[in-house]
Enzyme design. Structure first.
Site, PDB file in Angstrom:
ATOM      1  N   TYR A 240      48.473  49.309  20.279  1.00 13.60           N
ATOM      2  CA  TYR A 240      48.794  49.008  21.685  1.00 13.60           C
ATOM      3  C   TYR A 240      49.571  47.699  21.781  1.00 13.60           C
ATOM      4  O   TYR A 240      50.646  47.626  22.392  1.00 13.60           O
ATOM      5  CB  TYR A 240      47.519  48.918  22.532  1.00 13.60           C
TER       6      TYR A 240
ATOM      7  N   THR B 170      51.441  41.530  28.224  1.00 13.65           N
ATOM      8  CA  THR B 170      50.025  41.233  28.025  1.00 13.65           C
ATOM      9  C   THR B 170      49.812  40.053  27.080  1.00 13.65           C
ATOM     10  O   THR B 170      50.650  39.803  26.191  1.00 13.65           O
ATOM     11  CB  THR B 170      49.317  42.485  27.452  1.00 13.65           C
ATOM     12  N   ASP B 171      48.664  39.398  27.227  1.00  6.89           N
ATOM     13  CA  ASP B 171      48.324  38.308  26.292  1.00  6.89           C
ATOM     14  C   ASP B 171      48.075  38.831  24.877  1.00  6.89           C
ATOM     15  O   ASP B 171      48.054  38.061  23.920  1.00  6.89           O
ATOM     16  CB  ASP B 171      47.121  37.504  26.796  1.00  6.89           C
ATOM     17  N   GLU B 172      47.900  40.166  24.739  1.00  6.06           N
ATOM     18  CA  GLU B 172      47.609  40.718  23.409  1.00  6.06           C
ATOM     19  C   GLU B 172      48.806  40.618  22.465  1.00  6.06           C
ATOM     20  O   GLU B 172      48.649  40.766  21.257  1.00  6.06           O
ATOM     21  CB  GLU B 172      47.141  42.171  23.522  1.00  6.06           C
TER      22      GLU B 172
ATOM     23  N   LYS C 155      53.535  46.886  23.020  1.00 10.54           N
ATOM     24  CA  LYS C 155      53.892  45.982  24.118  1.00 10.54           C
ATOM     25  C   LYS C 155      54.801  44.848  23.627  1.00 10.54           C
ATOM     26  O   LYS C 155      55.743  44.460  24.315  1.00 10.54           O
ATOM     27  CB  LYS C 155      52.620  45.383  24.752  1.00 10.54           C
TER      28      LYS C 155
HETATM   29  P1  NAD Z   1      46.775  52.033  33.615  1.00 10.83           P
HETATM   30  O1  NAD Z   1      46.501  52.712  32.313  1.00 10.83           O
HETATM   31  O2  NAD Z   1      45.713  51.951  34.640  1.00 10.83           O
HETATM   32  O3  NAD Z   1      48.046  52.714  34.299  1.00 10.83           O
HETATM   33  C1  NAD Z   1      49.209  53.032  33.598  1.00 10.83           C
HETATM   34  C2  NAD Z   1      50.071  53.894  34.525  1.00 10.83           C
HETATM   35  O4  NAD Z   1      51.295  54.203  33.824  1.00 10.83           O
HETATM   36  C3  NAD Z   1      49.425  55.236  34.893  1.00 10.83           C
HETATM   37  O5  NAD Z   1      49.588  55.468  36.268  1.00 10.83           O
HETATM   38  C4  NAD Z   1      50.190  56.247  34.066  1.00 10.83           C
HETATM   39  O6  NAD Z   1      50.247  57.534  34.663  1.00 10.83           O
HETATM   40  C5  NAD Z   1      51.563  55.582  33.983  1.00 10.83           C
HETATM   41  N1  NAD Z   1      52.354  56.032  32.815  1.00 10.83           N
HETATM   42  C6  NAD Z   1      51.954  56.072  31.519  1.00 10.83           C
HETATM   43  N2  NAD Z   1      52.953  56.545  30.753  1.00 10.83           N
HETATM   44  C7  NAD Z   1      54.005  56.784  31.585  1.00 10.83           C
HETATM   45  C8  NAD Z   1      55.311  57.255  31.376  1.00 10.83           C
HETATM   46  N3  NAD Z   1      55.756  57.600  30.150  1.00 10.83           N
HETATM   47  N4  NAD Z   1      56.139  57.363  32.439  1.00 10.83           N
HETATM   48  C9  NAD Z   1      55.704  57.045  33.689  1.00 10.83           C
HETATM   49  N5  NAD Z   1      54.471  56.599  33.943  1.00 10.83           N
HETATM   50  C10 NAD Z   1      53.626  56.463  32.895  1.00 10.83           C
HETATM   51  O7  NAD Z   1      47.315  50.592  33.227  1.00 10.83           O
HETATM   52  P2  NAD Z   1      47.037  49.151  33.847  1.00 10.83           P
HETATM   53  O8  NAD Z   1      45.786  48.621  33.283  1.00 10.83           O
HETATM   54  O9  NAD Z   1      47.255  49.186  35.301  1.00 10.83           O
HETATM   55  O10 NAD Z   1      48.230  48.331  33.161  1.00 10.83           O
HETATM   56  C11 NAD Z   1      49.521  48.311  33.769  1.00 10.83           C
HETATM   57  C12 NAD Z   1      50.446  47.443  32.932  1.00 10.83           C
HETATM   58  O11 NAD Z   1      49.909  46.136  32.811  1.00 10.83           O
HETATM   59  C13 NAD Z   1      50.629  47.962  31.497  1.00 10.83           C
HETATM   60  O12 NAD Z   1      51.972  47.748  31.130  1.00 10.83           O
HETATM   61  C14 NAD Z   1      49.703  47.085  30.680  1.00 10.83           C
HETATM   62  O13 NAD Z   1      50.151  46.960  29.366  1.00 10.83           O
HETATM   63  C15 NAD Z   1      49.787  45.779  31.445  1.00 10.83           C
HETATM   64  N6  NAD Z   1      48.619  44.899  31.359  1.00 10.83           N
HETATM   65  C16 NAD Z   1      47.376  45.390  31.645  1.00 10.83           C
HETATM   66  C17 NAD Z   1      46.295  44.510  31.633  1.00 10.83           C
HETATM   67  C18 NAD Z   1      44.898  44.966  31.970  1.00 10.83           C
HETATM   68  O14 NAD Z   1      43.969  44.180  31.815  1.00 10.83           O
HETATM   69  N7  NAD Z   1      44.693  46.183  32.445  1.00 10.83           N
HETATM   70  C19 NAD Z   1      46.496  43.150  31.335  1.00 10.83           C
HETATM   71  C20 NAD Z   1      47.782  42.719  31.047  1.00 10.83           C
HETATM   72  C21 NAD Z   1      48.841  43.592  31.076  1.00 10.83           C
HETATM   73  O1  DAU Z   2      44.160  41.228  27.406  1.00 11.84           O
HETATM   74  C1  DAU Z   2      44.902  42.110  28.215  1.00 11.84           C
HETATM   75  C2  DAU Z   2      44.544  43.521  27.834  1.00 11.84           C
HETATM   76  O2  DAU Z   2      43.225  43.727  28.322  1.00 11.84           O
HETATM   77  C3  DAU Z   2      45.483  44.580  28.383  1.00 11.84           C
HETATM   78  O3  DAU Z   2      46.766  44.384  27.848  1.00 11.84           O
HETATM   79  C4  DAU Z   2      44.975  45.981  28.033  1.00 11.84           C
HETATM   80  O4  DAU Z   2      45.796  46.975  28.616  1.00 11.84           O
HETATM   81  C5  DAU Z   2      43.564  46.116  28.555  1.00 11.84           C
HETATM   82  O5  DAU Z   2      43.035  47.363  28.154  1.00 11.84           O
HETATM   83  C6  DAU Z   2      42.679  44.994  28.036  1.00 11.84           C
HETATM   84  O6  DAU Z   2      42.463  45.128  26.608  1.00 11.84           O
HETATM   85  P1  DAU Z   2      41.034  44.825  25.951  1.00 11.84           P
HETATM   86  O7  DAU Z   2      40.930  45.563  24.692  1.00 11.84           O
HETATM   87  O8  DAU Z   2      40.746  43.355  25.946  1.00 11.84           O
HETATM   88  O9  DAU Z   2      40.107  45.480  27.113  1.00 11.84           O
HETATM   89  P2  DAU Z   2      38.789  46.361  27.032  1.00 11.84           P
HETATM   90  O10 DAU Z   2      38.295  46.473  28.428  1.00 11.84           O
HETATM   91  O11 DAU Z   2      39.006  47.630  26.265  1.00 11.84           O
HETATM   92  O12 DAU Z   2      37.804  45.462  26.197  1.00 11.84           O
HETATM   93  C7  DAU Z   2      37.469  44.145  26.627  1.00 11.84           C
HETATM   94  C8  DAU Z   2      36.508  43.557  25.609  1.00 11.84           C
HETATM   95  O13 DAU Z   2      35.289  44.308  25.633  1.00 11.84           O
HETATM   96  C9  DAU Z   2      37.015  43.630  24.180  1.00 11.84           C
HETATM   97  O14 DAU Z   2      36.570  42.472  23.470  1.00 11.84           O
HETATM   98  C10 DAU Z   2      36.326  44.869  23.629  1.00 11.84           C
HETATM   99  C11 DAU Z   2      35.002  44.875  24.343  1.00 11.84           C
HETATM  100  N1  DAU Z   2      34.448  46.234  24.577  1.00 11.84           N
HETATM  101  C12 DAU Z   2      35.241  47.165  25.160  1.00 11.84           C
HETATM  102  C13 DAU Z   2      34.772  48.444  25.402  1.00 11.84           C
HETATM  103  C14 DAU Z   2      35.661  49.485  26.038  1.00 11.84           C
HETATM  104  C15 DAU Z   2      33.131  46.526  24.238  1.00 11.84           C
HETATM  105  O15 DAU Z   2      32.407  45.652  23.719  1.00 11.84           O
HETATM  106  N2  DAU Z   2      32.664  47.780  24.461  1.00 11.84           N
HETATM  107  C16 DAU Z   2      33.426  48.764  25.027  1.00 11.84           C
HETATM  108  O16 DAU Z   2      32.928  49.901  25.199  1.00 11.84           O
END
Ligand code: NAD
Ligand code: DAU
Length: 343
Positions: free
Chosen positions: A151, A126-128, A155
């Site tokens: 988190y 992730t970019d985080e 990562k």
């Molecule tokens: P999500 O929370 O929707 O899904 C995570 C999945 O992992 C779920 O199906 C869960 O059951 C499974 N899981 C969790 N713990 C586990 C374990 N111990 N063993 C097996 N399975 C397990 O997540 P997402 O948003 O699809 O993110 C997927 C990946 O991409 C993550 O690694 C996250 O860090 C990364 N990522 C997410 C974003 C985003 O914006 N959502 C951006 C960049 C990177």
């Molecule tokens: O940047 C990549 C990441 O993006 C992934 O690695 C994470 O798994 C994913 O959860 C996401 O993280 P963020 O914290 O950026 O996503 P979130 O949707 O929780 O929040 C996006 C922005 O919105 C952030 O600035 C917080 C704000 N926010 C979020 C929630 C849930 C609000 O203002 N109100 C809210 O209720």
């Protein structure tokens, strides 16, 4: 590459990736390995459930014996690791599962990849991991990691271990670091699905602080295409940023979303900010562009399409929002909304 173990494949991005890969490579076998936490959902995979090249194993990536069994049973040659606890707000409430899965679980998968001599281990990051980025700057893959939430730290730890296995054991690894994904099947704790589903129900949208934080919202299938490209053409041992290269203030995202749903601005509610909230992420995507990838959607298009997907797919999210989610929502937002005069 023929038999892929997609860990976390029942989550949001993982399931989109599985659907995309089965369609693009009908000869590949895809085994989803997933613990089915609150975020894992087999409804996400309904459209491929009859495909003979798709298989599902329920398991934890921290469980080395079950991982080994799945690799042997399906003759796996590649692991793509999406499995993680992924919500920053939950990591602030209780980091334990984040450390277990991303730190110990990633180690278990790397050991398995080494033991079975797999062709590739790919880590979804992730970019985080780069932390808050000041205006005028954007993160390159070689920048130092500076994670600031539990988190993000979990990562970044995983990325460091992946790199250690490349340097120490010569394990064939690659890493992709994505920005905020949006699209179908995202659990409605994340901001775009939470705000879309709240707006559809006429509920307040809890914007943290001034809402001027910046994120790079990207369409999930663009991210999947880039992962596919890195799997096939990425240089071993390298990390690749994946985003749009264009960041947007949250308030602008909210306006686009409300307009897409024809919902009023009066739903916006400014609430207490997230502790340690990173103000801005920004990725330099020159490296993935040089491999031949371009995002197909702007952030505006991605937000618009995503909001409309939630409008058209109540079957998917209504049962989630009426389950475990209710207690989480109360714990996360009850006091905040009450203090802001909301519900
Ligand atoms: P999500 O929370 O929707 O899904 C995570 C999945 O992992 C779920 O199906 C869960 O059951 C499974 N899981 C969790 N713990 C586990 C374990 N111990 N063993 C097996 N399975 C397990 O997540 P997402 O948003 O699809 O993110 C997927 C990946 O991409 C993550 O690694 C996250 O860090 C990364 N990522 C997410 C974003 C985003 O914006 N959502 C951006 C960049 C990177
Ligand atoms: O940047 C990549 C990441 O993006 C992934 O690695 C994470 O798994 C994913 O959860 C996401 O993280 P963020 O914290 O950026 O996503 P979130 O949707 O929780 O929040 C996006 C922005 O919105 C952030 O600035 C917080 C704000 N926010 C979020 C929630 C849930 C609000 O203002 N109100 C809210 O209720």
């Amino acid at each position: 590459m023929k038999n892929l173990l997609v860990t976390g494949g029942a989550g949001f991005i993982g399931s989109n990736f599985v659907i995309y890969m089965l369609d693009k490579y009908p000869e590949y076998n895809i085994v989803v390995y997933d613990k089915l936490t609150y975020a894992g959902n087999l409804d996400n995979l309904l459209e491929v459930s009859d495909n003979p090249h798709y298989h599902f194993v329920k398991g934890d990536i921290c469980d080395a014996a079950t991982v080994a069994q799945a690799i042997q049973q399906y003759d796996i040659d590649t692991i793509v690791n999406f499995a993680a606890e992924t919500h920053v707000d939950r990591s602030i409430m209780d980091p334990d599962a984040f450390i277990q899965t991303s730190v110990y679980g990633t180690y278990v998968l790397l050991e398995a990849a080494k033991q079975f001599g797999l062709e590739r281990y790919h880590q979804i990051s992730t970019d985080e991991v780069y932390g808050h980025i000041p205006h005028g700057q954007s993160s390159k893959e070689t920048d130092k990691l500076d994670p600031r939430s539990p988190y993000a730290a979990s990562k970044a730890s995983a990325d460091l271990m992946v790199n250690a296995y490349f340097v120490t054991y010569g394990l064939p690894v690659t890493i992709t670091r994505g920005s905020n994904n949006i699209g179908p099947y995202q659990y409605p704790e994340k901001v775009v699905p939470l705000f879309s589903t709240n707006a559809i129900d006429g509920l307040p949208l809890p914007v943290y602080g001034d809402g001027r934080q910046m994120r790079e919202y990207q369409y999930v299938l663009d991210h999947c295409e880039a992962i596919d490209l890195v799997l096939h053409k990425g240089v071993l041992g390298e990390a690749y940023n994946i985003g749009t290269g264009v960041e947007m203030e949250n308030m602008r995202m909210v306006e686009i979303l409300l307009d897409a749903l024809d919902a009023p601005r009066s739903l916006i509610r400014h609430v207490e900010d997230r502790p340690g909230h990173d103000r801005r992420y920004s990725l330099d995507i020159a490296k993935i562009r040089a491999l031949g990838w371009e995002p197909r959607h702007t952030a505006e298009e991605a937000i618009h399409q995503t909001a409309q997907w939630y409008q058209a797919n109540e079957w998917w999210w209504r049962k989630i929002k009426s389950g475990e989610f209710k207690a989480y929502y109360q714990a996360q937002y009850g006091k905040r909304l009450a203090e802001s005069g909301g519900q």
